[in-house]
Design a protein around this motif. Structure first.
Motif, PDB file in Angstrom:
ATOM      1  N   GLY A 193      80.954 125.887 128.680  1.00 19.67           N
ATOM      2  CA  GLY A 193      81.456 126.944 129.543  1.00 19.67           C
ATOM      3  C   GLY A 193      82.174 126.459 130.786  1.00 19.67           C
ATOM      4  O   GLY A 193      82.521 127.252 131.661  1.00 19.67           O
ATOM      5  N   LYS A 194      82.435 125.154 130.865  1.00 19.70           N
ATOM      6  CA  LYS A 194      83.099 124.605 132.054  1.00 19.70           C
ATOM      7  C   LYS A 194      84.351 123.831 131.665  1.00 19.70           C
ATOM      8  O   LYS A 194      84.586 123.525 130.504  1.00 19.70           O
ATOM      9  CB  LYS A 194      82.140 123.696 132.817  1.00 19.70           C
ATOM     10  N   GLY A 195      85.138 123.519 132.668  1.00 19.93           N
ATOM     11  CA  GLY A 195      86.323 122.729 132.429  1.00 19.93           C
ATOM     12  C   GLY A 195      86.001 121.247 132.374  1.00 19.93           C
ATOM     13  O   GLY A 195      84.956 120.812 132.857  1.00 19.93           O
ATOM     14  N   PRO A 196      86.879 120.446 131.779  1.00 23.63           N
ATOM     15  CA  PRO A 196      86.661 118.994 131.738  1.00 23.63           C
ATOM     16  C   PRO A 196      86.606 118.418 133.151  1.00 23.63           C
ATOM     17  O   PRO A 196      87.400 118.793 134.008  1.00 23.63           O
ATOM     18  CB  PRO A 196      87.888 118.485 130.981  1.00 23.63           C
ATOM     19  N   PHE A 199      85.701 113.511 126.392  1.00 25.28           N
ATOM     20  CA  PHE A 199      87.071 113.307 125.920  1.00 25.28           C
ATOM     21  C   PHE A 199      87.658 112.047 126.549  1.00 25.28           C
ATOM     22  O   PHE A 199      87.556 111.850 127.770  1.00 25.28           O
ATOM     23  CB  PHE A 199      87.972 114.483 126.315  1.00 25.28           C
ATOM     24  N   PHE A 210      94.959 113.564 124.727  1.00 23.03           N
ATOM     25  CA  PHE A 210      93.496 113.572 124.660  1.00 23.03           C
ATOM     26  C   PHE A 210      92.999 113.264 123.258  1.00 23.03           C
ATOM     27  O   PHE A 210      93.628 113.627 122.257  1.00 23.03           O
ATOM     28  CB  PHE A 210      92.959 114.936 125.082  1.00 23.03           C
ATOM     29  N   GLY A 211      91.867 112.599 123.199  1.00 24.88           N
ATOM     30  CA  GLY A 211      91.164 112.446 121.945  1.00 24.88           C
ATOM     31  C   GLY A 211      90.538 113.769 121.546  1.00 24.88           C
ATOM     32  O   GLY A 211      90.570 114.743 122.300  1.00 24.88           O
ATOM     33  N   TYR A 236      96.878 123.592 129.600  1.00 26.07           N
ATOM     34  CA  TYR A 236      96.357 123.077 128.337  1.00 26.07           C
ATOM     35  C   TYR A 236      95.719 124.220 127.553  1.00 26.07           C
ATOM     36  O   TYR A 236      95.156 125.151 128.129  1.00 26.07           O
ATOM     37  CB  TYR A 236      95.294 121.999 128.574  1.00 26.07           C
ATOM     38  N   GLN A 256      92.818 124.887 124.600  1.00 25.67           N
ATOM     39  CA  GLN A 256      91.713 124.272 123.883  1.00 25.67           C
ATOM     40  C   GLN A 256      91.181 125.242 122.846  1.00 25.67           C
ATOM     41  O   GLN A 256      90.655 126.296 123.184  1.00 25.67           O
ATOM     42  CB  GLN A 256      90.594 123.845 124.817  1.00 25.67           C
ATOM     43  N   LEU A 266      92.172 119.477 123.091  1.00 24.80           N
ATOM     44  CA  LEU A 266      92.959 119.817 124.282  1.00 24.80           C
ATOM     45  C   LEU A 266      94.437 119.540 124.002  1.00 24.80           C
ATOM     46  O   LEU A 266      94.849 118.401 123.894  1.00 24.80           O
ATOM     47  CB  LEU A 266      92.508 118.987 125.481  1.00 24.80           C
ATOM     48  N   LEU A 270      90.707 128.773 124.737  1.00 22.47           N
ATOM     49  CA  LEU A 270      90.431 128.570 126.157  1.00 22.47           C
ATOM     50  C   LEU A 270      91.678 127.926 126.754  1.00 22.47           C
ATOM     51  O   LEU A 270      92.171 126.914 126.241  1.00 22.47           O
ATOM     52  CB  LEU A 270      89.230 127.646 126.284  1.00 22.47           C
ATOM     53  N   PHE A 286      93.321 126.121 129.927  1.00 26.78           N
ATOM     54  CA  PHE A 286      92.988 125.425 131.160  1.00 26.78           C
ATOM     55  C   PHE A 286      94.234 125.162 131.986  1.00 26.78           C
ATOM     56  O   PHE A 286      95.278 124.793 131.473  1.00 26.78           O
ATOM     57  CB  PHE A 286      92.331 124.072 130.874  1.00 26.78           C
ATOM     58  N   GLU A 306      88.177 125.920 135.538  1.00 28.48           N
ATOM     59  CA  GLU A 306      87.103 126.312 134.630  1.00 28.48           C
ATOM     60  C   GLU A 306      87.620 127.012 133.377  1.00 28.48           C
ATOM     61  O   GLU A 306      86.856 127.259 132.454  1.00 28.48           O
ATOM     62  CB  GLU A 306      86.125 127.243 135.353  1.00 28.48           C
TER      63      GLU A 306
END
Lengths: 110, 114
Positions: free
Chosen positions: A41-44, A89, A100-101, B35, B37, B43, B88, B90, B107
């Motif tokens: 529920g959060k960003g990277p 990631f 990104f992987g 981005y 996701q 991503l 999602l 970002f 977020e």
């Protein structure tokens, strides 16, 4: 190509054990390699990064190694804790974007 | 808290509709990135703006567009929405335009197309 391959896709470890996640990139021009942790529920969130002029970097329980010749870089987490459970990631820079992987879901069991 | 603010956090809309996602970068950051996701694609980089100008473009569909305003906030417009656009989204920001700068993510905005 512009792929970043990441392995494993899932990783389960016992609390206190070490975890290693590996990535391979294809663009020899890549010179910046960040690692992100994404909780549910959060960003990277950036946890550590390394540039091509060094081979290893440490920050407490986290370390990253880079082998430019082989185009490999790895994340090492020692003394894992339940709060390390998340998706991790890797990424490699290109002149125009960060690639990104596909992510590694790490589960740390108490 | 990364300092990157995204609104709305959640959005449900019907196919064919149009939505706008908003992003405020960290104070002092001039670059904004978008981005996408989704479960099966990780991503995916869509687009980057630096100080109001488009700098780099990724796998952004023609139905999608973005812009960065003079106050540096950015909007991502998604139109003619399809079920497959559910994901999602970002926003991220960095100080400079180079990919060697640290990128900080918000977020996210969770879009569900029904």
């Amino acid at each position: 190509g512009e792929n970043v391959e990441q392995h494993p896709s899932t990783l389960s470890v016992q609390e206190g054990d070490s975890a290693v996640i590996k990535c391979t990139y294809s663009d020899s021009a890549s010179n910046y390699f960040p690692w992100y942790k994404q909780e549910l529920g959060k960003g990277p969130q950036l946890i550590i990064d390394i540039r091509s002029n060094v081979g290893e970097k440490k920050d407490q329980r986290i370390a990253v190694t880079l082998n430019k010749t082989a185009k490999h870089f790895s994340l090492h987490i020692t003394e894992t804790q339940p709060e390390d459970s998340a998706v991790y990631f890797c990424a490699a820079s290109r002149p125009d974007k960060l690639i990104f992987g596909t992510g590694t879901r790490l589960q740390v069991f108490p | 808290d990364s300092g990157v603010t995204q609104t709305p956090k959640h959005l449900i809309t019907a196919t064919g509709q149009r939505v706008t996602l908003r992003c405020s970068p960290r104070s002092g950051d001039l670059s904004v990135y978008w981005y996408q996701q989704s479960l099966d694609q990780g991503l995916q980089f869509l687009i980057q703006y630096y100080n109001g100008e488009e700098r780099a473009k990724g796998n952004i569909l023609e139905r999608f567009s973005a812009q960065q305003f003079p106050d540096l906030h950015s909007e991502l417009n998604l139109s003619s929405l399809e079920l497959g656009d559910s994901a999602l989204y970002f926003c991220a920001s960095s100080v400079g335009q180079s990919t060697g700068n640290t990128i900080y993510f918000g977020e996210g905005s969770w879009l569900t197309v029904v």
